[in-house]
Motif scaffolding. Structure first.
Motif, short mmCIF file in Angstrom:
data_model
loop_
_atom_site.label_atom_id
_atom_site.label_comp_id
_atom_site.label_asym_id
_atom_site.label_seq_id
_atom_site.Cartn_x
_atom_site.Cartn_y
_atom_site.Cartn_z
N VAL A 9 52.54 -25.78 22.51
CA VAL A 9 53.76 -25.11 22.56
C VAL A 9 54.34 -25.31 20.91
O VAL A 9 54.98 -24.42 20.23
CB VAL A 9 54.74 -25.79 23.56
N ILE B 112 63.82 -17.72 27.02
CA ILE B 112 62.78 -17.29 26.55
C ILE B 112 61.85 -18.43 26.56
O ILE B 112 60.70 -18.36 26.81
CB ILE B 112 62.97 -16.39 25.15
N GLY B 113 62.57 -19.50 26.22
CA GLY B 113 61.55 -20.64 26.05
C GLY B 113 60.85 -21.21 27.30
O GLY B 113 59.75 -21.64 27.62
N CYS C 14 52.65 -23.24 18.55
CA CYS C 14 53.19 -21.83 18.61
C CYS C 14 54.57 -21.60 17.99
O CYS C 14 54.66 -20.58 17.37
CB CYS C 14 53.11 -21.42 20.23
N ILE C 15 55.24 -22.58 18.35
CA ILE C 15 56.73 -22.41 17.80
C ILE C 15 56.67 -22.41 16.27
O ILE C 15 57.38 -21.52 15.35
CB ILE C 15 57.76 -23.52 18.35
N ALA D 60 60.33 -19.26 29.84
CA ALA D 60 59.11 -18.28 29.87
C ALA D 60 57.81 -18.44 29.24
O ALA D 60 56.63 -18.30 29.91
CB ALA D 60 59.60 -16.84 29.97
N PHE D 61 58.15 -18.89 27.93
CA PHE D 61 57.04 -19.32 27.13
C PHE D 61 56.40 -20.48 27.60
O PHE D 61 55.26 -20.52 27.51
CB PHE D 61 57.63 -19.29 25.76
N GLY D 62 56.97 -21.46 28.14
CA GLY D 62 56.49 -22.55 28.88
C GLY D 62 55.54 -22.31 29.85
O GLY D 62 54.46 -22.86 29.82
N LYS D 63 56.01 -21.43 30.77
CA LYS D 63 55.17 -21.15 31.79
C LYS D 63 53.85 -20.47 31.27
O LYS D 63 52.56 -20.68 31.79
CB LYS D 63 55.92 -20.18 32.91
N ILE D 64 53.77 -19.64 30.34
CA ILE D 64 52.74 -18.89 29.81
C ILE D 64 51.74 -20.00 29.16
O ILE D 64 50.66 -20.03 29.62
CB ILE D 64 52.93 -17.92 28.88
N VAL D 65 52.26 -20.76 28.36
CA VAL D 65 51.37 -21.97 27.63
C VAL D 65 51.03 -22.90 28.76
O VAL D 65 49.71 -23.31 28.83
CB VAL D 65 52.46 -22.74 26.56
N MET E 96 55.45 -19.26 14.99
CA MET E 96 56.75 -18.36 14.99
C MET E 96 57.68 -18.32 13.86
O MET E 96 58.25 -17.33 13.49
CB MET E 96 57.18 -18.57 16.61
#
Length: 131
Positions: free
Chosen positions: A85, A25-26, A88-89, A28-33, A92
């Motif tokens: 990132v 998930i990290g 956001c973390i 994928a999240f990195g790509k979004i950010v 979260m």
């Protein structure tokens, strides 16, 4: 055969599986950010700074094949990625902690304060005077 059994037990523990899910998930999240920074934020920052493209900012030391190129624009972009990132973390985890926190029980009312040391001494003095 014991080695395989031991490895299977290790791999199937909850912590290892949770970590694997977190890594996936990290990523994928990195790509979004990264897309948010590269495609949305940095063009706006570039527009504010006079259409500067941060990815092309570099400083060359020396000339020819032996020249060193310091690409500080990429560093700036990666720093912005990291800050977003991390933020956001943080948000979260703050939300998860708020959900996990059990409702705190209301504190019992404080016990009435007893007499102070001076009051007790004065009471003892008065009792001794009466005798």
């Amino acid at each position: 055969m014991g080695f395989i059994k031991e490895f299977k037990e290790f791999a199937m523990k909850g912590n290892v599986m949770d970590m694997a899910v977190g890594v996936i998930i990290g990523g994928a999240f990195g790509k979004i950010v990264s897309s948010l920074v590269d495609d949305v934020l940095m063009p706006l920052v570039g527009m504010i700074t006079g259409n500067v493209d941060f990815t092309n900012l570099a400083f060359q030391i020396g000339e020819g094949e032996g020249a060193a190129v310091l690409k500080y624009g990429n560093f700036i972009q990666n720093t912005v990625d990291f800050i977003i990132v991390a933020f956001c973390i943080f948000l979260m985890l703050k939300g998860i902690n708020k959900l996990n926190r059990k409702k705190e029980e209301p504190e019992a009312p404080a016990a009435p304060a007893g007499p102070t040391q001076e009051e007790l001494l004065a009471e003892i003095r008065d009792l001794l005077k009466q005798k």
